[in-house]
Design a protein around this motif. Sequence first.
Motif, short mmCIF file in Angstrom:
data_model
loop_
_atom_site.label_atom_id
_atom_site.label_comp_id
_atom_site.label_asym_id
_atom_site.label_seq_id
_atom_site.Cartn_x
_atom_site.Cartn_y
_atom_site.Cartn_z
N ALA A 163 -73.29 32.35 22.30
CA ALA A 163 -73.27 33.81 22.09
C ALA A 163 -72.82 34.57 23.33
N LEU A 164 -72.68 33.86 24.48
CA LEU A 164 -72.37 34.57 25.73
C LEU A 164 -71.11 35.43 25.67
N PRO A 165 -69.98 34.92 25.10
CA PRO A 165 -68.79 35.79 25.04
C PRO A 165 -69.07 37.10 24.30
N ALA A 166 -69.86 37.04 23.24
CA ALA A 166 -70.17 38.25 22.47
C ALA A 166 -71.13 39.15 23.24
N LEU A 167 -72.10 38.56 23.95
CA LEU A 167 -73.01 39.37 24.78
C LEU A 167 -72.22 40.10 25.87
N GLU A 195 -76.03 43.90 0.61
CA GLU A 195 -75.00 42.86 0.60
C GLU A 195 -73.87 43.16 -0.38
N LYS A 196 -74.21 43.83 -1.49
CA LYS A 196 -73.18 44.14 -2.49
C LYS A 196 -72.14 45.07 -1.89
N ALA A 197 -72.61 46.04 -1.08
CA ALA A 197 -71.69 47.02 -0.49
C ALA A 197 -71.13 46.54 0.84
N ASN A 198 -71.43 45.28 1.22
CA ASN A 198 -70.94 44.72 2.48
C ASN A 198 -71.50 45.39 3.73
N ARG A 199 -72.57 46.18 3.57
CA ARG A 199 -73.24 46.76 4.73
C ARG A 199 -74.04 45.66 5.42
N ILE A 200 -74.40 44.65 4.63
CA ILE A 200 -75.09 43.47 5.16
C ILE A 200 -74.21 42.26 4.86
N THR A 201 -73.96 41.47 5.92
CA THR A 201 -73.11 40.30 5.74
C THR A 201 -73.86 39.04 6.16
N ARG A 202 -73.35 37.90 5.76
CA ARG A 202 -73.93 36.61 6.16
C ARG A 202 -72.92 35.85 6.99
N THR A 203 -73.40 35.16 8.03
CA THR A 203 -72.48 34.36 8.84
C THR A 203 -72.30 32.99 8.19
N THR A 204 -71.21 32.35 8.53
CA THR A 204 -71.00 30.99 8.04
C THR A 204 -71.57 29.98 9.04
N LEU A 205 -71.51 30.33 10.33
CA LEU A 205 -72.03 29.44 11.37
C LEU A 205 -73.49 29.78 11.65
N PRO A 206 -74.33 28.79 11.98
CA PRO A 206 -75.73 29.07 12.30
C PRO A 206 -75.92 29.50 13.75
N GLY A 207 -77.08 30.09 14.04
CA GLY A 207 -77.52 30.36 15.41
C GLY A 207 -76.56 31.20 16.23
N PRO A 208 -76.50 30.93 17.55
CA PRO A 208 -75.73 31.79 18.45
C PRO A 208 -74.22 31.82 18.15
N ALA A 209 -73.69 30.75 17.55
CA ALA A 209 -72.27 30.76 17.19
C ALA A 209 -72.03 31.75 16.05
N GLY A 210 -72.94 31.77 15.08
CA GLY A 210 -72.84 32.75 13.99
C GLY A 210 -73.05 34.16 14.50
N TRP A 211 -73.94 34.30 15.46
CA TRP A 211 -74.25 35.60 16.10
C TRP A 211 -72.97 36.17 16.70
N ALA A 212 -72.26 35.32 17.48
CA ALA A 212 -71.02 35.76 18.14
C ALA A 212 -69.96 36.15 17.10
#
Length: 264
Positions: A28-32, A227-244
């Motif tokens: 997640a460091l690059p995103a932080l 989620e229907k309106a895309n205001r909430i999304t889900r990542t495909t990658l878990p943990g800090p990689a998904g966070w980034a």
Amino acid sequence: MTDSLPLLVFSDLDGTLLDHDTYEFAPALPALRALGRVGAGVVLATSKTAAEVAPIRSAMALDAWPAIVENGAGILEPGTGGTGDDGTYRKIRAKLRALPPGFEGFGDLTATGVAALTGLSLEAAQAAKARQFSEPGLWKGDPSRLDAFIQAALASDLHARQGGRFLTLSMGGTKADRMIEIAERYGKPATVALGDAPNDAEMIAAAHHGVIVCNPQAPPMPLLDGEKANRITRTTLPGPAGWAEAIFDILEMLGLSKEAASHG
Ligand SMILES: [Mg+2]
């Protein structure tokens, strides 16, 4: 200038910004760093105590920001260490002593006992026991008496919340309540909330942009309204990689990508 914050990010730790197994956050460091370049704030929001969060917040270079601790029961202020006032915790413990017996809290256990219960190291168990705002524990009494215990707790102004494993008593406050309180301090900027488990759902739903970080090991996150309106999304990658992944998408969506990439 607190009123010029472009974005305030609220993030759960375990399984979200910290890897579920290794507790690392390097992916997640690059995103932080990108958030730092655009002047965005990052507020950690966790079930951990201030004593547990303070060293993690320092390692992430986020000491300038408050952190939400003990699942929203309290706040670790910017730049402070992990050992603060435990007056609220002592009040909760005093109320507990007047309730029907059967609840065994962290305060009834030694650090060795908490380590055995949680799988934490002895040192980590000591930090988990350094409570200020809430008391997690297990119901050891007759199962048929649990309801009466919870009713008695509510009657003495305690809030009782059943998490994945522990029943936690507090004077109230959720991650979502604290997110709203902290956003107000900073002039109500745009907010992002990221989490991986049902106890993050309210916070994710209350943010301008919510992110459910994929965690195959956690209980499934129910489908949330946004989620229907895309205001909430889900990542495909878990943990800090998904966070980034999610943070870079949001920076792009908000037109902050260029600034985030600049090294000037
Ligand atoms: Mg989590």
